[in-house]
Motif scaffolding. Structure first.
Motif, PDB file in Angstrom:
ATOM      1  N   PRO A 137       0.838  -1.204   0.000  1.00 22.35           N
ATOM      2  CA  PRO A 137       0.000   0.000   0.000  1.00 22.35           C
ATOM      3  C   PRO A 137       0.876   1.259   0.000  1.00 22.35           C
ATOM      4  N   ILE A 138       0.341   2.345  -0.527  1.00 26.54           N
ATOM      5  CA  ILE A 138       1.139   3.567  -0.660  1.00 26.54           C
ATOM      6  C   ILE A 138       1.599   4.079   0.702  1.00 26.54           C
ATOM      7  N   TYR A 166       3.399  10.311  -2.914  1.00 23.98           N
ATOM      8  CA  TYR A 166       1.984  10.473  -3.265  1.00 23.98           C
ATOM      9  C   TYR A 166       1.768  11.233  -4.565  1.00 23.98           C
ATOM     10  N   THR A 204      -4.390  15.050  -0.269  1.00 26.60           N
ATOM     11  CA  THR A 204      -4.104  15.608  -1.591  1.00 26.60           C
ATOM     12  C   THR A 204      -4.920  16.886  -1.795  1.00 26.60           C
ATOM     13  N   ARG A 337      -0.624  12.381  -9.404  1.00 22.59           N
ATOM     14  CA  ARG A 337      -0.801  11.599  -8.183  1.00 22.59           C
ATOM     15  C   ARG A 337      -0.472  10.133  -8.448  1.00 22.59           C
ATOM     16  N   ARG A 339      -0.565   5.914  -7.581  1.00 22.20           N
ATOM     17  CA  ARG A 339      -1.575   4.906  -7.212  1.00 22.20           C
ATOM     18  C   ARG A 339      -1.505   4.593  -5.726  1.00 22.20           C
ATOM     19  N   GLY A 340      -2.602   4.155  -5.179  1.00 23.91           N
ATOM     20  CA  GLY A 340      -2.655   3.793  -3.777  1.00 23.91           C
ATOM     21  C   GLY A 340      -2.215   2.383  -3.521  1.00 23.91           C
TER      22      GLY A 340
END
Length: 340
Positions: A137-138, A166, A204, A337, A339-340
């Protein structure tokens, strides 16, 4: 094969206060950055960079001793993501690899103050995640890169790590890691990436399409670590900075350029009043005076490096002014941005 592009960063507001846990900064990821490529190798793993002359040989399962100083951020990033993989219930095999780093964050005059050490740390984590299909995960990728960077630098807010991880423009509230204090500041404890980090908040922001960022490079390298170490911040400064940053965030959300210009000036005046006089070098003094109502300020630690302007119309007059004072203007683009 894996090849990824890694952004650089530009602090827009909240500098210095962000080093105090719970305070907020605004940071942009910008497309000027570096690339990391990983390909299979046979026996030893190798790494090379366009900014370091000598090729380095290593083995992924023998990372206990730090590498030469030039490679210290890369070593820390590789070690922590390798260790994190070992903690997994489904450990992924890591065969020998060749890593190639190509940076655009250095010039013949040295670093240009856009986050080269943070970018390479984030880039290694992201490239390993992609190449070995770790599917992290990010937030975990941010924490691993942050711990690796903190291990080497020993201080800092990790706001640059967050922005580069991010992408886009973020508001970043720095975490309080005091409860995880490590002996000898050895932050390469991969298990910390699975812990809750108090105060951490990453949001964000939508940057207005017609607001162009113009970077003003002084080509005077600043030592951020040293600058942070020698500054004592009052509670009044921290409170004022937080309020100003909140106002800047509101100006961005409202697409209110006039308010952006006022609040960025407020942030600059607060920094100027609370930092040593050499925080503003002669070139940075010209950079600020040349703004003449245009939104902008010094970016990051000061004592050299860069400033920026936000323009929503023809900026040729400002460019000419900066060039007359030996400030190198460069239009920069906000990175997408991630990806998560």
């Amino acid at each position: 094969m894996t090849k990824i592009s890694v952004p650089g960063k530009l602090f827009l507001a909240g500098e210095y206060a962000i080093t105090n846990p719970g305070n907020t900064a605004i940071v942009a990821a910008i497309t000027t950055g570096l690339s990391v490529e990983i390909t299979p190798a046979t026996e030893n793993s190798t790494i090379q960079s366009n900014t370091i002359k000598q090729l380095l040989l290593f083995q992924l399962d023998q990372l206990n001793k730090p590498w030469p100083d030039d490679w210290r951020y890369v070593w820390a990033a590789i070690k922590i993501i390798y260790d994190y993989n070992q903690l997994s219930d489904s450990i992924k095999s890591m065969d020998p690899i060749h890593i190639s780093i190509n940076s655009h964050l250095n010039t013949s005059a040295g670093k240009i103050g856009l986050g080269s050490s943070a970018a390479v740390t984030v880039g290694i984590i992201a490239a390993f995640d992609d190449y070995f299909q770790l599917n992290l995960p990010i937030l975990v990728r941010f924490k691993l890169a942050g711990l690796a960077h903190l291990h080497v630098q020993k201080n800092g807010s990790l706001g640059d790590i967050a922005a580069i991880t991010y992408g886009g423009v973020i508001s970043y509230q720095s975490p309080d890691l005091s409860q995880y204090s490590q002996p000898n500041q050895n932050w390469l404890d991969a298990s910390l990436a699975n812990q809750f980090w108090p105060n951490l908040n990453i949001q964000t922001l939508t940057w207005p399409q017609n607001w162009q960022l113009l970077l003003g490079m002084t080509h005077e390298s600043a030592d951020t670590k040293a600058a942070i170490n020698h500054v004592v911040l009052s509670e009044q400064f921290l409170t004022a900075s937080q309020q100003i940053v909140n106002d800047i965030i509101q100006a961005i959300q409202d697409v209110n350029y006039t308010e952006l210009s006022i609040t960025l000036t407020d942030n600059q005046q607060l920094l100027t009043a609370n930092l040593p006089t050499n925080y503003i070098t002669p070139k940075l003094a010209h950079l600020l005076s040349d703004l003449d109502g245009i939104a902008g300020k010094i970016s990051g630690a000061g004592f050299g490096d860069n400033g920026f302007a936000v323009t929503n119309y023809d900026d040729q007059k400002l460019i000419v002014k900066w060039q007359s004072h030996h400030i190198d203007p460069q239009h920069i683009t906000i990175a997408p941005r991630q990806r998560g």
